[in-house]
Design a protein around this motif. Structure first.
Motif, PDB file in Angstrom:
ATOM      1  N   VAL A 122      16.539  18.142 -34.408  1.00 34.64           N
ATOM      2  CA  VAL A 122      15.298  17.951 -35.150  1.00 34.64           C
ATOM      3  C   VAL A 122      15.124  19.074 -36.169  1.00 34.64           C
ATOM      4  O   VAL A 122      15.510  20.226 -35.924  1.00 34.64           O
ATOM      5  N   ASN A 123      14.587  18.742 -37.314  1.00 40.24           N
ATOM      6  CA  ASN A 123      14.400  19.719 -38.384  1.00 40.24           C
ATOM      7  C   ASN A 123      13.057  20.417 -38.247  1.00 40.24           C
ATOM      8  O   ASN A 123      12.010  19.768 -38.140  1.00 40.24           O
ATOM      9  N   LEU A 124      13.088  21.747 -38.220  1.00 39.57           N
ATOM     10  CA  LEU A 124      11.852  22.520 -38.191  1.00 39.57           C
ATOM     11  C   LEU A 124      11.363  22.708 -39.620  1.00 39.57           C
ATOM     12  O   LEU A 124      12.009  23.358 -40.433  1.00 39.57           O
ATOM     13  N   GLU A 130      12.139  29.342 -30.374  1.00 36.44           N
ATOM     14  CA  GLU A 130      12.289  28.027 -30.991  1.00 36.44           C
ATOM     15  C   GLU A 130      12.301  28.132 -32.512  1.00 36.44           C
ATOM     16  O   GLU A 130      13.094  27.463 -33.185  1.00 36.44           O
ATOM     17  N   LEU A 137       4.070  24.795 -34.209  1.00 34.68           N
ATOM     18  CA  LEU A 137       5.368  24.424 -34.768  1.00 34.68           C
ATOM     19  C   LEU A 137       5.226  23.117 -35.529  1.00 34.68           C
ATOM     20  O   LEU A 137       4.516  22.204 -35.094  1.00 34.68           O
ATOM     21  N   SER A 175      15.304  18.047 -29.513  1.00 34.55           N
ATOM     22  CA  SER A 175      14.135  18.861 -29.858  1.00 34.55           C
ATOM     23  C   SER A 175      13.821  19.824 -28.715  1.00 34.55           C
ATOM     24  O   SER A 175      14.458  19.790 -27.661  1.00 34.55           O
ATOM     25  N   LEU A 210      15.881  26.990 -34.298  1.00 35.97           N
ATOM     26  CA  LEU A 210      15.870  25.815 -35.165  1.00 35.97           C
ATOM     27  C   LEU A 210      15.997  26.176 -36.636  1.00 35.97           C
ATOM     28  O   LEU A 210      16.412  25.347 -37.449  1.00 35.97           O
ATOM     29  N   TYR A 257       7.408  20.011 -37.156  1.00 35.93           N
ATOM     30  CA  TYR A 257       8.705  19.348 -37.217  1.00 35.93           C
ATOM     31  C   TYR A 257       8.660  18.159 -38.169  1.00 35.93           C
ATOM     32  O   TYR A 257       7.587  17.650 -38.511  1.00 35.93           O
ATOM     33  N   GLU A 258       9.854  17.680 -38.525  1.00 34.48           N
ATOM     34  CA  GLU A 258       9.918  16.383 -39.180  1.00 34.48           C
ATOM     35  C   GLU A 258       9.350  15.337 -38.225  1.00 34.48           C
ATOM     36  O   GLU A 258       9.503  15.448 -37.002  1.00 34.48           O
ATOM     37  N   TYR A 311       6.081  26.755 -39.352  1.00 34.35           N
ATOM     38  CA  TYR A 311       5.351  27.226 -38.175  1.00 34.35           C
ATOM     39  C   TYR A 311       4.131  28.015 -38.620  1.00 34.35           C
ATOM     40  O   TYR A 311       3.977  28.392 -39.793  1.00 34.35           O
TER      41      TYR A 311
END
Length: 374
Positions: free
Chosen positions: A139-141, A126, A153, A225, A130, A155-156, A144
């Motif tokens: 979805v924007n990562l 992932e 993780l 996502s 991403l 995310y936005e 992490y």
């Protein structure tokens, strides 16, 4: 009369000559690198958590655009993973809302259960997937964490939650999604899959496309996502990837569920299931319904063959407020995505064309659904 005949004219209008595609987002032109990273993952990291963290940090410094956070930073961002910040939970672990000063951003922090379903390989996959894709419907990562045995993780933050939250078991007073919004969500989700299938090199198969993995921003724009189960598509003349069967029951394509044969058409099938959920407001599997209605696809199959029964498939919460032609075409798209023979299914580029046509506002077509049954 064929169930497709009522919308054949609209389908022909959609099949206009293809113009040169405008790539929204950054295409992936590093297929060799991506395959090399995944090969490294298989050969070097195995299940050793220390090696996994080291490998992620190495690639992170060289290739990955996402930030690397410490566990202390994310603990502070979520008030020590306080239950008051909890916004989601599943077999993978828990998701918390937080604020990270270093990036000045409200985020969703997904802390994987160390004994849960998503292991180190899925976490690594992932992060990598991403970090190498960019599209408005993915979805924007943000970053992490791989400190010790922690797998987190970032995310936005998507303030409207998942599509699942807006289709099923609505809270008292919660307004159901109207038809146009449902089609808008279908368009965005389709574009996300099209990008992964057609613009990624090699193509990426999401493998777990479902309503709970479609997140919505404040304007209900969708973003795909959960890339933990994503796989690189076949190359060098191969027509499929053979892999262990993962994903969610009900959404998996027949050839994948039975034989582990994975292609981009597997995602197309899953899209067809989600489109049926959007139209019907029914879960793909619902044991609380009568036996013959518990599996959405099996329930829908005979109805798709009888135009007079189309209205039985529409979410009652819409109260008849949907365009008749739009319903007909939406069911046509769902049906061609759900073909049991993968070769006869549509490709996502064609699905996007048809769904975009569907989502165009048609103010004069919102009429009482009873007109379908004169």
């Amino acid at each position: 009369m064929s169930w497709l005949s009522c919308c054949r004219a609209e389908v022909h209008q959609c099949n206009v000559p293809c113009k040169k595609k405008l790539i929204v987002g950054k295409p992936i032109n590093n297929g060799k690198s991506l395959r090399s990273f995944m090969h490294t993952l298989s050969l070097k990291t195995d299940d050793n958590k220390d090696k996994m963290a080291e490998e992620i940090r190495r690639i992170g410094k060289a290739k990955v655009s996402a930030s690397i956070f410490t566990f202390r930073e994310l603990s502070a961002a979520t008030n020590n993973f306080n239950s008051n910040r909890l916004i989601g939970e599943g077999g993978f672990g828990r998701v918390y809302q937080g604020y990270i000063e270093a990036v000045d951003q409200v985020v969703a922090v997904k802390q994987l259960d160390r004994n849960g379903m998503q292991g180190s390989r899925e976490f690594f996959s992932e992060v990598l997937m991403l970090s190498l894709v960019q599209h408005p419907n993915l979805v924007n990562l943000v970053g992490y964490c791989a400190d010790g045995d922690q797998r987190i993780l970032v995310y936005e933050y998507m303030p409207k939650g998942s599509l699942e939250n807006h289709l099923f078991d609505l809270a008292p007073g919660q307004q159901p999604l109207d038809w146009n919004t449902r089609m808008k969500i279908a368009v965005g989700a389709a574009k996300g899959l099209e990008y992964l299938h057609d613009f990624a090199n090699p193509p990426i198969i999401l493998r777990d496309f479902k309503a709970s993995n479609i997140l919505l921003d404040e304007r209900l724009n969708p973003k795909l996502s959960d890339f933990g189960l994503a796989k690189l598509g076949p190359t060098k003349g191969k027509d499929h990837v053979s892999t262990r069967i993962m994903g969610t029951y009900g959404y998996c394509a027949p050839e994948y569920a039975m034989m582990g044969m994975l292609t981009t058409k597997s995602d197309v099938y899953s899209f067809g299931v989600v489109l049926l959920e959007l139209i019907s407001g029914r879960r793909v599997i619902d044991v609380n319904r009568p036996t013959e209605e518990q599996n959405l696809v099996l329930w829908a199959e005979p109805l798709l063959k009888d135009r007079q029964k189309f209205t039985l498939m529409v979410d009652p919460l819409l109260k008849g407020n949907y365009p008749v032609k739009g319903l007909c075409q939406a069911l046509a798209v769902a049906a061609i995505c759900l073909k049991k023979d993968a070769e006869t299914r549509a490709v996502m580029a064609d699905v996007v064309t048809a769904i975009e046509f569907l989502a165009r506002p048609k103010d004069n077509e919102i009429i009482d659904a009873e007109l379908l049954n004169p």
